[in-house]
Design an enzyme around this catalytic site. Structure first.
Site, mmCIF file in Angstrom:
data_model
loop_
_atom_site.group_PDB
_atom_site.id
_atom_site.type_symbol
_atom_site.label_atom_id
_atom_site.label_comp_id
_atom_site.label_asym_id
_atom_site.label_seq_id
_atom_site.Cartn_x
_atom_site.Cartn_y
_atom_site.Cartn_z
ATOM 1 C CB SER A 66 -0.838 0.114 1.189
ATOM 2 O OG SER A 66 -1.428 1.246 1.400
ATOM 3 C CE1 TYR B 225 -4.704 0.200 4.529
ATOM 4 C CE2 TYR B 225 -3.529 2.220 4.057
ATOM 5 C CZ TYR B 225 -4.336 0.903 3.692
ATOM 6 O OH TYR B 225 -4.006 0.391 2.195
#
Length: 241
Positions: free
Chosen positions: A145, A159
């Site tokens: 990511s 995250y």
């Protein structure tokens, strides 16, 4: 070109977004699939559509990937229905509901994000790796990511931390797996429009999104063995030929 027909893949987060696109690309290559998602209806629809379209067996699984016992049961059922697993794609991920700095965040929510995004892939990988090592072949792909964007804004702590930790996990596995025939690699999809990214204020002004098909194509080539010499690294899907 190495054929993937008849081989078996497990894809988490397969009900929608990047995971769904990856699943379709693998089905198009003739792979049998176990599709994992948190919600049953979504992943059942995906499995039915892929079976109808490509004529391959697809096994839908609604499961909490952080639950070790549930994942072990899932692996047993997949092996019984589809056979030995050749490829694991770790795509499932969640994010905090609010873009706030860590000290304003709900700590329980932050930790749940870490559990799903980090523990989940670790549980799945731990369940499938022993058989791959015993057979002397297999691939584990983790979807990376652009977590650095969250780090730069000082928000989405769970995250950002979980995604960076996953890259460390991949590097550690690659070192331990040298010589076993099992390859682990991360794939960076770029900035793909999904329910997750579309809900992040950080990306509110983005209009030029990356194509998830590039990530799916890269995963297919990893499964074929094209990038075996890149074990432990992160492949940028937007840059792979």
């Amino acid at each position: 070109m190495v054929s993937l027909r008849g081989r078996v893949a497990v894809v988490s987060g397969a009900g929608r977004g990047i995971g769904r696109v990856i699943a379709e690309a693998l089905a198009a290559e003739g792979m049998s699939l176990a599709l994992i998602a948190r919600t049953g209806p979504q992943v059942r629809v995906a499995a039915e559509e892929l079976t109808d379209r490509y004529g391959v067996p697809c096994f839908p699984v609604a499961a909490d990937i952080t639950d070790t016992a549930a994942v072990e049961r899932m692996v047993m059922h997949v092996e019984q229905h589809l056979g030995a697993v050749d490829l694991l794609v770790n795509d499932a991920a969640i994010i905090e509901s609010r873009e706030v700095p860590f000290w304003q965040a709900d700590l329980d929510e932050v930790w749940r994000v870490v559990e799903v995004n980090l523990r989940g892939p670790m549980v799945l990988t731990r369940a499938l790796l022993p058989a791959m090592v015993d057979r002397g072949r297999g691939h584990v792909v983790t979807v990376a990511s652009l977590a650095r964007a969250a780090t730069q804004t000082g928000t989405y702590t769970g995250y950002a931390v979980s995604k960076r930790a996953l890259s460390i996990f991949t590097g550690s596995l690659a070192a331990a797996l040298q010589g076993t025939g099992v390859i682990v690699v991360d794939v960076l999809p770029g900035l793909v429009r999904t329910d997750l990214t579309a809900g992040m204020p950080t990306w509110r002004d983005v209009t030029d999104w990356d194509d998830p098909a590039a990530t799916a194509s890269t995963v297919v080539e990893i499964a074929r063995g094209r990038y075996d010499d890149a074990a432990g690294s992160t492949l940028d899907a937007s840059a792979t030929p």
